[in-house]
Design a protein around this motif. Structure first.
Motif, PDB file in Angstrom:
ATOM      1  N   ASP A 140      35.073 -23.026  -3.276  1.00  0.00           N
ATOM      2  CA  ASP A 140      36.066 -22.400  -4.152  1.00  0.00           C
ATOM      3  C   ASP A 140      35.341 -21.737  -5.311  1.00  0.00           C
ATOM      4  N   TYR A 141      35.519 -20.451  -5.432  1.00  0.00           N
ATOM      5  CA  TYR A 141      34.727 -19.689  -6.386  1.00  0.00           C
ATOM      6  C   TYR A 141      35.608 -18.983  -7.412  1.00  0.00           C
ATOM      7  N   ALA A 142      35.047 -18.838  -8.599  1.00  0.00           N
ATOM      8  CA  ALA A 142      35.765 -18.152  -9.667  1.00  0.00           C
ATOM      9  C   ALA A 142      35.793 -16.651  -9.438  1.00  0.00           C
ATOM     10  N   TYR A 143      34.773 -16.150  -8.745  1.00  0.00           N
ATOM     11  CA  TYR A 143      34.656 -14.704  -8.507  1.00  0.00           C
ATOM     12  C   TYR A 143      34.382 -14.535  -7.019  1.00  0.00           C
ATOM     13  N   GLU A 144      35.408 -14.242  -6.258  1.00  0.00           N
ATOM     14  CA  GLU A 144      35.300 -14.365  -4.813  1.00  0.00           C
ATOM     15  C   GLU A 144      34.292 -13.414  -4.189  1.00  0.00           C
ATOM     16  N   ASP A 145      34.130 -12.220  -4.752  1.00  0.00           N
ATOM     17  CA  ASP A 145      33.207 -11.259  -4.156  1.00  0.00           C
ATOM     18  C   ASP A 145      31.803 -11.361  -4.742  1.00  0.00           C
ATOM     19  N   ALA A 146      31.558 -12.402  -5.555  1.00  0.00           N
ATOM     20  CA  ALA A 146      30.242 -12.523  -6.194  1.00  0.00           C
ATOM     21  C   ALA A 146      29.170 -13.024  -5.231  1.00  0.00           C
ATOM     22  N   CYS A 147      29.561 -13.691  -4.150  1.00  0.00           N
ATOM     23  CA  CYS A 147      28.526 -14.102  -3.187  1.00  0.00           C
ATOM     24  C   CYS A 147      28.873 -13.555  -1.808  1.00  0.00           C
ATOM     25  N   GLY A 148      29.223 -12.269  -1.787  1.00  0.00           N
ATOM     26  CA  GLY A 148      29.538 -11.606  -0.530  1.00  0.00           C
ATOM     27  C   GLY A 148      28.314 -11.325   0.312  1.00  0.00           C
ATOM     28  N   TYR A 183      25.251  -8.525  -9.010  1.00  0.00           N
ATOM     29  CA  TYR A 183      26.572  -9.075  -8.711  1.00  0.00           C
ATOM     30  C   TYR A 183      26.888  -8.831  -7.231  1.00  0.00           C
ATOM     31  N   GLY A 184      27.299  -9.885  -6.543  1.00  0.00           N
ATOM     32  CA  GLY A 184      27.493  -9.810  -5.085  1.00  0.00           C
ATOM     33  C   GLY A 184      26.474 -10.671  -4.365  1.00  0.00           C
ATOM     34  N   LEU A 185      25.347 -10.965  -5.048  1.00  0.00           N
ATOM     35  CA  LEU A 185      24.294 -11.810  -4.471  1.00  0.00           C
ATOM     36  C   LEU A 185      24.230 -13.159  -5.185  1.00  0.00           C
ATOM     37  N   CYS A 186      25.249 -13.467  -5.969  1.00  0.00           N
ATOM     38  CA  CYS A 186      25.214 -14.691  -6.773  1.00  0.00           C
ATOM     39  C   CYS A 186      25.090 -15.917  -5.884  1.00  0.00           C
ATOM     40  N   PRO A 233      26.084 -19.574  -4.760  1.00  0.00           N
ATOM     41  CA  PRO A 233      27.355 -20.309  -4.855  1.00  0.00           C
ATOM     42  C   PRO A 233      27.378 -21.346  -5.966  1.00  0.00           C
ATOM     43  N   CYS A 234      26.232 -21.999  -6.247  1.00  0.00           N
ATOM     44  CA  CYS A 234      26.200 -23.025  -7.306  1.00  0.00           C
ATOM     45  C   CYS A 234      26.636 -22.456  -8.651  1.00  0.00           C
ATOM     46  N   ASP A 235      26.385 -21.181  -8.854  1.00  0.00           N
ATOM     47  CA  ASP A 235      26.630 -20.590 -10.166  1.00  0.00           C
ATOM     48  C   ASP A 235      28.075 -20.156 -10.372  1.00  0.00           C
ATOM     49  N   ILE A 236      28.788 -19.945  -9.310  1.00  0.00           N
ATOM     50  CA  ILE A 236      30.141 -19.397  -9.483  1.00  0.00           C
ATOM     51  C   ILE A 236      31.228 -20.288  -8.899  1.00  0.00           C
ATOM     52  N   LYS A 237      30.816 -21.447  -8.350  1.00  0.00           N
ATOM     53  CA  LYS A 237      31.850 -22.342  -7.814  1.00  0.00           C
ATOM     54  C   LYS A 237      32.607 -22.992  -8.972  1.00  0.00           C
ATOM     55  N   ILE A 238      33.840 -23.358  -8.688  1.00  0.00           N
ATOM     56  CA  ILE A 238      34.656 -24.077  -9.672  1.00  0.00           C
ATOM     57  C   ILE A 238      34.399 -25.563  -9.446  1.00  0.00           C
ATOM     58  N   LYS A 239      33.934 -26.243 -10.472  1.00  0.00           N
ATOM     59  CA  LYS A 239      33.465 -27.611 -10.276  1.00  0.00           C
ATOM     60  C   LYS A 239      33.801 -28.474 -11.485  1.00  0.00           C
ATOM     61  N   HIS A 242      39.482 -13.759 -11.983  1.00  0.00           N
ATOM     62  CA  HIS A 242      38.653 -13.617 -13.167  1.00  0.00           C
ATOM     63  C   HIS A 242      38.648 -14.957 -13.879  1.00  0.00           C
ATOM     64  N   ILE A 243      37.599 -15.195 -14.648  1.00  0.00           N
ATOM     65  CA  ILE A 243      37.449 -16.491 -15.313  1.00  0.00           C
ATOM     66  C   ILE A 243      38.688 -16.858 -16.131  1.00  0.00           C
TER      67      ILE A 243
END
Ligand code: SF4
Ligand code: SF4
Length: 307
Positions: free
Chosen positions: A196-204, A260-263, A265-271, A296-297
């Motif tokens: 579950d990510y805060a920015y869904e397309d950040a790790c596309g 942005y797009g290569l983030c 997952p550890c950095d943008i997951k909701i935890k 968005h955050i």
């Protein structure tokens, strides 16, 4: 405790996590290891000696944030036990490990009371990797540490290919008095993005835009360089500074990013944050110049139970 005359380096009070990556070396070869570079190459950094780690970490003003020693396998650092011993005199210390180090030396040298503390999770957190070693093997090592007085947790990732084995391991471990917990899989597997990510397309998986991005973590590479996020750390991209810099460069200042797009997952997951409150996201991303991002955050903050 250090005498007050010795200067300290303070992290921002907003930081939620301190990670010291002692080494990226590891005796195992997990297929989904996040430390592997593209093409299967193993990530390598020059490694600081133990004295440099001890000097930096003991002088750090952490505001009570635990220092997590990790890797790779942190126990592969030649001064691992001395680092644990010395740093735990000054700060709470957590270990992320697969226990691939000399446990006899560890229990002889390290006082369990220096590591054990009241927290909702064990300070020594061990990964179970079914494709690399057996459950029996790792359980014996965990029980050895437990019998010596250490508080240890064993963790298994709910990877679709290992789901049944992880659930079997959980049942057996709980029966044997081992604190076994499962972790969700993060990232891509067979065309599905897990987590579950805060920015869904950040790790596309492809660089699709620019943004401004600020962090909330102190991430120290084996060579002492400081990194703004796990993507920059794992890909040896430009660091924000080094542990020798005074004052310490801050990761919480928004900086432009073209990745942005290569983030990671550890950095943008909701935890959970370090107080185990759900809704924390390590990176604060703004000014995204790309295709529509789904969340968005600010939307995350308004829908989560705690920040
Ligand atoms: S044990 Fe951890 S660091 Fe080592 S290969 Fe497996 S995932 Fe990577
Ligand atoms: S946008 Fe992604 S890759 Fe860039 S700094 Fe932020 S987390 Fe790292």
């Amino acid at each position: 405790m250090r005498p007050p005359s010795i200067p300290t380096n303070a992290i921002p009070e907003s930081y939620n996590y301190i990670a010291a990556f002692l080494t990226f070396r590891c005796p195992f070869h997990c297929s989904f290891c996040i430390n592997k570079l593209q093409g299967g190459l193993v990530l390598t950094y020059h490694e600081l000696p133990g004295d440099a780690w001890i000097d930096f970490l003991t002088r750090l003003d952490t505001h009570g944030v635990p220092i997590t020693l990790q890797g790779g396998e942190p126990g592969n650092h030649p001064d691992f036990i001395r680092i644990v011993k010395e740093v735990s005199q000054a700060h709470p210390v957590d270990l992320l490990t697969n226990l691939a180090f000399n446990l006899n030396d560890f229990v002889r040298e390290v006082d369990p009371e220096r590591l054990n503390r009241e927290a909702p999770y064990a300070p020594i957190r061990v990964s179970y990797h079914p494709e690399q070693f057996t459950l029996d093997f790792i359980m014996k090592r965990v029980l050895f540490l437990q019998d010596a007085g250490f508080r240890v947790g064993l963790y298994g990732v709910l990877h679709p290919d290992q789901h049944d084995e992880i659930m079997r391991a959980r049942d057996i471990c709980l029966d044997r008095g081992i604190d076994f917990r499962t972790k969700p899989l993060l990232g891509w597997h067979n065309g599905t993005l897990y987590g579950d990510y805060a920015y869904e397309d950040a790790c596309g998986g492809s660089a699709i835009g620019t943004c401004d991005c600020a962090g909330s973590e102190l991430l120290v590479a084996p060579d002492g360089t400081l990194h703004r996020c796990h993507h920059f750390l794992y890909n040896k991209l430009a660091p924000i500074g080094h542990i020798h810099d005074t004052p310490l460069p801050r990761a919480d200042i928004p900086r432009p990013c073209a990745h942005y797009g290569l983030c990671n997952p550890c950095d943008i997951k909701i935890k959970n944050n370090r107080f185990q409150q759900f809704g924390h996201v390590a990176m604060q991303i703004s000014n995204i110049q790309t295709a529509t991002h789904l969340f968005h955050i600010s939307e995350v903050a308004s829908t989560s139970t705690a920040q």
